[in-house]
Structure formats: C-alpha cells, structure tokens
Enzyme design. Structure first.
Site, PDB file in Angstrom:
ATOM      1  N   SER A 143       4.779  12.111   3.112  1.00 24.81           N
ATOM      2  CA  SER A 143       5.570  11.053   3.335  1.00 24.81           C
ATOM      3  C   SER A 143       6.975  11.247   2.464  1.00 24.81           C
ATOM      4  CB  SER A 143       5.036   9.646   2.510  1.00 24.81           C
ATOM      5  OG  SER A 143       4.013   9.037   3.386  1.00 24.81           O
ATOM      6  N   LYS A 192       8.875  -2.371   2.956  1.00 27.22           N
ATOM      7  CA  LYS A 192       9.175  -1.458   2.473  1.00 27.22           C
ATOM      8  C   LYS A 192      10.598  -1.558   1.854  1.00 27.22           C
ATOM      9  CE  LYS A 192       6.049   1.649   2.340  1.00 27.22           C
ATOM     10  NZ  LYS A 192       5.566   2.315   1.261  1.00 27.22           N
ATOM     11  N   ARG A 216      -4.613   4.268   6.322  1.00 25.38           N
ATOM     12  CA  ARG A 216      -3.986   3.938   4.924  1.00 25.38           C
ATOM     13  C   ARG A 216      -4.475   2.380   4.655  1.00 25.38           C
ATOM     14  NH1 ARG A 216       1.033   1.618   3.780  1.00 25.38           N
ATOM     15  NH2 ARG A 216       2.183   2.742   2.353  1.00 25.38           N
TER      16      ARG A 216
HETATM   17  N1  TZP Z   1       6.856   4.056   4.572  1.00 24.50           N
HETATM   18  C1  TZP Z   1       7.981   4.195   4.869  1.00 24.50           C
HETATM   19  S1  TZP Z   1       8.141   2.653   5.755  1.00 24.50           S
HETATM   20  C2  TZP Z   1       6.863   2.214   5.905  1.00 24.50           C
HETATM   21  C3  TZP Z   1       6.041   3.176   5.244  1.00 24.50           C
HETATM   22  C4  TZP Z   1       4.405   3.303   5.057  1.00 24.50           C
HETATM   23  C5  TZP Z   1       6.048   1.077   6.743  1.00 24.50           C
HETATM   24  C6  TZP Z   1       6.434   1.202   8.110  1.00 24.50           C
HETATM   25  O1  TZP Z   1       5.871   0.340   8.942  1.00 24.50           O
HETATM   26  P1  TZP Z   1       6.475  -0.432  10.217  1.00 24.50           P
HETATM   27  O2  TZP Z   1       5.697  -1.929  10.506  1.00 24.50           O
HETATM   28  O3  TZP Z   1       6.234   0.613  11.304  1.00 24.50           O
HETATM   29  O4  TZP Z   1       7.890  -0.710  10.029  1.00 24.50           O
END
Ligand code: TZP
Length: 208
Positions: free
Chosen positions: A108, A137, A39
């Site tokens: 997602s 996020k 990603r």
């Molecule tokens: N979609 C929802 S939260 C997120 C994504 C891509 C990021 C999650 O990153 P992390 O560092 O595991 O909290």
C-alpha cells in the site's frame, strides 16, 4: 506476473448484513474477480487464520489469487498466493529475502516516494491511494487525484492499482490516467448484486 485487473479488498463491516463475508466474496468470484485481499485488521490471529483457510479454499475453487493483509505468518500458514504489506508492516525486502518467489508481494502506498521505495524493495505491485475522497480513509488527508496517479504509474515499472473512492464510473478515468488496475472495497461489497457489480467493473477495467 500480475494477471488480474480488479483487486478486491475485504471489509466484513461493509458487507450488507444479510450476507456473510464468505458468501459475498463467493458472489464476486462468480462475477469474475481473480484477486482477493483479506483485510480484517480487528480479528485476532486464530480467527484470522480460520477465515484465511476458508478464503483459500474458496478462492482456489475459482482459480483466484488470495492475499493476506499485513500478516506474512498467516499468508504462509494458509497457503495464500501473496501478502499485502502496509507502510507499517515488515518491509518488502525483508519479506523477499525469506520467501524468494514463493509469494507475491503487494504494498500500500500513498505517494510517489512510497511507490518508488516499494518498487526498490521488491514489491510485485502497489496500490496507490486514496485517489478520491473515501469515508474510510479521511485520515490520509487530501485525495491524491488522477494526476498523481498518472505520475506514479509513469515513474514505477510495477503495476499500480488505483485505490480509494473507486466506483464504476471512475474506472475508465483511472485506467486512462495510467493505472494498471483498480482496487476497491465499498463499490463491490456495498452493491445490491455483488456478482453483477464485479462483472461490470471487470468489463470496464479490461476495456471490453
Ligand atoms: N487505502 C487507501 S483508501 C482505502 C484503503 C484501504 C479504502 C478504499 O475503500 P473504498 O471503499 O474502495 O473507497
């Protein structure tokens, strides 16, 4: 069949700069990671394809699945195992029509409604998030929390991976709430010892 419990999502910007993304993913694979989602949204098509080829070669060596975020074309060109669709991607049912069972499809989701839609559209699994507060996020607003994770996990039949703010100490709770597995970026890529961190998470998520 979804044969992994840890879904590791890349973000080369979160990799400590002494490692390249490839080296970091290699460490995670050594630690037992069996599914990687590439990603890297800011890469242009050709750069992304180049990286996808490298990831394909690497993941194949460790018998791990490779998913490409959003880009069905890159997933097909690189011989990935699957594509991971966002809410703005081409929908899962449109992908399924073309690829049949050739690729796995992850989606997602951020609500029960999106989770149900993904299931009906033919997704093999979903991520649900953010479960916890996570800096990357904040735009999704309030975290969903474990109760929502439990509700969604009960109401869809496909595997649900908890995503967003998942750290080692939260894996057990996510499992207990009903998640099939966990998905994460920073907990692994930000770890001092990526191999050991991946091993630790896998042990907890598998309950061993
Ligand atoms: N979609 C929802 S939260 C997120 C994504 C891509 C990021 C999650 O990153 P992390 O560092 O595991 O909290």
């Amino acid at each position: 069949m979804i044969d992994f419990k840890l879904y590791l999502i890349t973000d080369r910007k979160q990799v400590a700069d002494r490692y390249s993304l490839i080296a970091s993913v290699r460490q995670a694979l050594k630690g037992g990671a069996k599914a990687i989602q590439l990603r890297e949204k800011d890469l242009d098509t050709r750069e992304l394809l180049k990286l996808a080829y490298k990831m394909r070669e690497l993941t194949a060596r460790y018998d791990a699945r490779l998913f490409i975020n959003d880009r069905l074309d890159i997933a097909l060109a690189a011989g990935a195992d699957g594509v991971h669709l966002t809410q703005n991607s081409i929908p899962a049912d449109a992908v399924r029509k073309v690829i049949k069972e050739k690729l796995m499809i992850g989606v997602s989701t951020h609500s029960l409604k999106e989770a149900k839609e993904a299931e009906e559209a033919g997704a093999d699994f979903i991520t649900l998030g953010p479960i916890y507060r996570t800096p990357s996020k904040l735009k999704y607003g309030k975290p969903l929390g474990l109760d929502k994770l439990g509700e969604v996990s009960r109401k869809v039949r496909i595997p649900v991976f908890a995503l967003g703010g998942i750290k080692s100490h939260r894996v057990k709770a996510a499992k207990k709430a009903g998640a099939y597995g966990v998905a994460m970026i920073s907990e692994i890529f930000g770890a001092g010892n990526i191999e050991r961190k991946a091993e630790e998470i896998i042990r907890i998520v598998k309950g061993i």
